[in-house]
Design a protein around this motif. Structure first.
Motif, PDB file in Angstrom:
ATOM      1  N   LEU A  60       0.817  -1.278   0.133  1.00 18.58           N
ATOM      2  CA  LEU A  60      -0.060   0.043   0.062  1.00 18.58           C
ATOM      3  C   LEU A  60       0.719   1.167   0.062  1.00 18.58           C
ATOM      4  O   LEU A  60       0.696   2.100  -0.737  1.00 18.58           O
ATOM      5  CB  LEU A  60      -0.926  -0.132   1.307  1.00 18.58           C
ATOM      6  CG  LEU A  60      -1.737   1.075   1.232  1.00 18.58           C
ATOM      7  CD1 LEU A  60      -2.844   1.076   0.250  1.00 18.58           C
ATOM      8  CD2 LEU A  60      -3.008   0.637   2.724  1.00 18.58           C
ATOM      9  N   ASN A  61       1.802   0.956   1.012  1.00 18.11           N
ATOM     10  CA  ASN A  61       2.637   2.476   1.050  1.00 18.11           C
ATOM     11  C   ASN A  61       3.725   2.583  -0.250  1.00 18.11           C
ATOM     12  O   ASN A  61       3.626   3.827  -0.703  1.00 18.11           O
ATOM     13  CB  ASN A  61       3.707   2.250   2.214  1.00 18.11           C
ATOM     14  CG  ASN A  61       2.598   2.483   3.420  1.00 18.11           C
ATOM     15  OD1 ASN A  61       1.991   3.152   3.652  1.00 18.11           O
ATOM     16  ND2 ASN A  61       3.158   1.884   4.605  1.00 18.11           N
ATOM     17  N   ASP A  62       3.943   1.544  -0.813  1.00 19.04           N
ATOM     18  CA  ASP A  62       4.862   1.567  -1.959  1.00 19.04           C
ATOM     19  C   ASP A  62       3.970   2.082  -3.156  1.00 19.04           C
ATOM     20  O   ASP A  62       4.419   3.157  -4.016  1.00 19.04           O
ATOM     21  CB  ASP A  62       5.234   0.079  -2.641  1.00 19.04           C
ATOM     22  CG  ASP A  62       6.544  -0.023  -2.280  1.00 19.04           C
ATOM     23  OD1 ASP A  62       7.176   0.498  -1.110  1.00 19.04           O
ATOM     24  OD2 ASP A  62       6.963  -1.340  -2.528  1.00 19.04           O
ATOM     25  N   SER A  63       2.792   1.737  -3.333  1.00 18.63           N
ATOM     26  CA  SER A  63       1.956   2.050  -4.348  1.00 18.63           C
ATOM     27  C   SER A  63       1.598   3.634  -4.232  1.00 18.63           C
ATOM     28  O   SER A  63       1.600   4.498  -5.412  1.00 18.63           O
ATOM     29  CB  SER A  63       0.789   1.366  -4.359  1.00 18.63           C
ATOM     30  OG  SER A  63       0.757   0.045  -4.815  1.00 18.63           O
ATOM     31  N   GLU A  93      -5.518  10.425   0.461  1.00 13.81           N
ATOM     32  CA  GLU A  93      -4.396  11.603   1.119  1.00 13.81           C
ATOM     33  C   GLU A  93      -3.289  10.819   1.621  1.00 13.81           C
ATOM     34  O   GLU A  93      -3.715   9.678   2.458  1.00 13.81           O
ATOM     35  CB  GLU A  93      -4.953  12.502   1.957  1.00 13.81           C
ATOM     36  CG  GLU A  93      -5.851  13.402   1.383  1.00 13.81           C
ATOM     37  CD  GLU A  93      -5.360  14.303   0.370  1.00 13.81           C
ATOM     38  OE1 GLU A  93      -4.057  14.825   0.668  1.00 13.81           O
ATOM     39  OE2 GLU A  93      -5.873  14.834  -0.662  1.00 13.81           O
ATOM     40  N   PRO A  94      -2.105  10.878   1.784  1.00 12.57           N
ATOM     41  CA  PRO A  94      -1.163  10.168   2.636  1.00 12.57           C
ATOM     42  C   PRO A  94      -1.290   9.921   4.126  1.00 12.57           C
ATOM     43  O   PRO A  94      -1.316   8.890   4.483  1.00 12.57           O
ATOM     44  CB  PRO A  94       0.370  10.946   2.392  1.00 12.57           C
ATOM     45  CG  PRO A  94       0.167  11.711   1.371  1.00 12.57           C
ATOM     46  CD  PRO A  94      -1.453  11.986   1.006  1.00 12.57           C
ATOM     47  N   ALA A  95      -2.071  11.113   4.664  1.00 14.31           N
ATOM     48  CA  ALA A  95      -2.548  10.891   6.021  1.00 14.31           C
ATOM     49  C   ALA A  95      -3.577   9.856   6.287  1.00 14.31           C
ATOM     50  O   ALA A  95      -3.638   9.030   7.242  1.00 14.31           O
ATOM     51  CB  ALA A  95      -2.960  12.173   6.595  1.00 14.31           C
ATOM     52  N   GLU A  96      -4.552   9.782   5.288  1.00 20.15           N
ATOM     53  CA  GLU A  96      -5.542   8.671   5.400  1.00 20.15           C
ATOM     54  C   GLU A  96      -4.839   7.133   5.153  1.00 20.15           C
ATOM     55  O   GLU A  96      -5.356   6.405   5.884  1.00 20.15           O
ATOM     56  CB  GLU A  96      -6.595   8.777   4.134  1.00 20.15           C
ATOM     57  CG  GLU A  96      -7.200  10.410   4.534  1.00 20.15           C
ATOM     58  CD  GLU A  96      -8.177  10.652   3.015  1.00 20.15           C
ATOM     59  OE1 GLU A  96      -9.069  11.257   3.350  1.00 20.15           O
ATOM     60  OE2 GLU A  96      -8.061  10.298   2.001  1.00 20.15           O
ATOM     61  N   GLY A 144      -3.300   2.200   7.653  1.00 21.49           N
ATOM     62  CA  GLY A 144      -2.428   1.139   7.906  1.00 21.49           C
ATOM     63  C   GLY A 144      -2.436   1.031   9.582  1.00 21.49           C
ATOM     64  O   GLY A 144      -2.159  -0.033  10.211  1.00 21.49           O
ATOM     65  N   GLN A 145      -2.597   2.238  10.317  1.00 20.17           N
ATOM     66  CA  GLN A 145      -2.461   2.317  11.570  1.00 20.17           C
ATOM     67  C   GLN A 145      -3.750   1.393  12.321  1.00 20.17           C
ATOM     68  O   GLN A 145      -3.381   0.678  13.149  1.00 20.17           O
ATOM     69  CB  GLN A 145      -2.430   3.620  12.009  1.00 20.17           C
ATOM     70  CG  GLN A 145      -2.182   3.911  13.711  1.00 20.17           C
ATOM     71  CD  GLN A 145      -0.913   3.300  14.221  1.00 20.17           C
ATOM     72  OE1 GLN A 145       0.059   3.754  13.455  1.00 20.17           O
ATOM     73  NE2 GLN A 145      -0.996   2.593  15.279  1.00 20.17           N
TER      74      GLN A 145
END
Lengths: 206, 206
Positions: A48-51, B37-40, B45-46
């Motif tokens: 997910l982060n990579d994408s 958004e990256p924060a979302e 993930g959290q």
């Protein structure tokens, strides 16, 4: 009342924000996820982060690409740069590629005109399209917008914008669109009237 | 051929391992996710990591709980410990709670008997159930397994195991099961024959 554990309720709530995932589906997904091995969960998080970090639009055509590089089609020497297939979204280009016979390049509009949703011509990548047609010596533009009202409107708008353009050598630019007719495998008695109408109108020699 | 960027293809592949998510749905989810958004994304993930790390089974009844603590029902003083509702999964208990009228406690079996899937009596939390019935002075056990063949088989098996038990004071333990009949809001002409049959058989005075 017995509620779900707060951590799980939060996960379910966040999953319901995904398209097509309602509260029941989110519950099922969340319960499946918490039964995964920790390594599998970590690997999903990593993907997910990579994408999010690496997937970008191809700077030329707007297809999905990685790390800001050209997409596979734009980077390939073997593709015919004089034919452009104009689609609404990057996934539409992936769908055309699955057919396996198209050898030109793509141009992603980034949507379709829709006064209802507030999508106007300036929201689409039309200026970039005009620029590419001139710069790349394009001879044919295949308008492959969706067969929906918005897609139709967009196709008509593009025709208006492109009809005056010329190909290299002075000939008129060829403007085409995808054929309308029965989808392959279709049964006549299940086909909708508009599709049958198109299939009749555009009938070909047997 | 234009493929998806490897990072995205990997994400899609991992999402297809979720229940009910096929290749198309996974594509749609992945494309939606990379537009967050990256924060979302970080927050999702959290929530995922939190859930995996913190969601546990209630040590008494097996309902979903957090950090190894008792679930809300087992922890509550106000619930009647002498009535046990036996369900297959933790989500079934959540469903019964949504009804809002049940005031007893739960016992999660952890599945239903299924020779086809290799689920045998020793795979279910039956020993724990017998122990709780004695230890908590249970007077009634409501068998609330699914109305499926596996659920039915499990109910019959439980009847066999529990029918000899006595409640405190020497009376026989009361064994009940959920009523069968028309679901609320049902139309007779859409009801399946087995449901109508049950509704007729178990008809009540008007």
């Amino acid at each position: 009342m017995l509620g779900l554990p707060p951590a799980l309720a939060d996960l379910i709530h966040q999953l319901t924000r995904l398209p097509g995932i309602g509260p029941k589906a989110a519950e099922r997904l969340a319960l499946a996820l918490i039964k995964w091995e920790p390594a599998e969960v970590a690997s999903l998080g990593q993907a997910l982060n990579d994408s999010v970090a690496r997937v970008t639009d191809c700077p030329t055509c707007g297809c999905l690409s990685q790390d800001g590089e050209l997409c596979d089609v734009c980077a390939s020497e073997g593709r015919d740069a004089s034919v452009l297939c104009v689609v609404e979204d990057a996934l539409d280009a992936v769908a055309v590629e699955r057919g396996g016979t198209y050898n030109g390049r793509y141009h992603i509009l980034g949507g379709a005109l829709s006064p209802m949703k507030g999508v106007l011509p300036e929201d689409l990548r039309v200026a970039e399209l005009l620029e590419r047609i001139q710069a790349d010596g394009v001879t044919e533009v295949i308008v492959a917008t969706n067969a929906s009202p918005d897609g139709e409107a967009t196709a008509l708008y593009l025709k208006q914008e492109l009809v005056e353009l010329t190909a290299p050598g002075g000939a008129a630019l060829r403007l085409t669109r995808l054929a309308r007719g029965l989808p392959s495998g279709a049964q006549l008695d299940y086909a909708d009237p508009a599709t049958l109408q198109s299939a009749l109108e555009h009938r070909t020699e047997l």
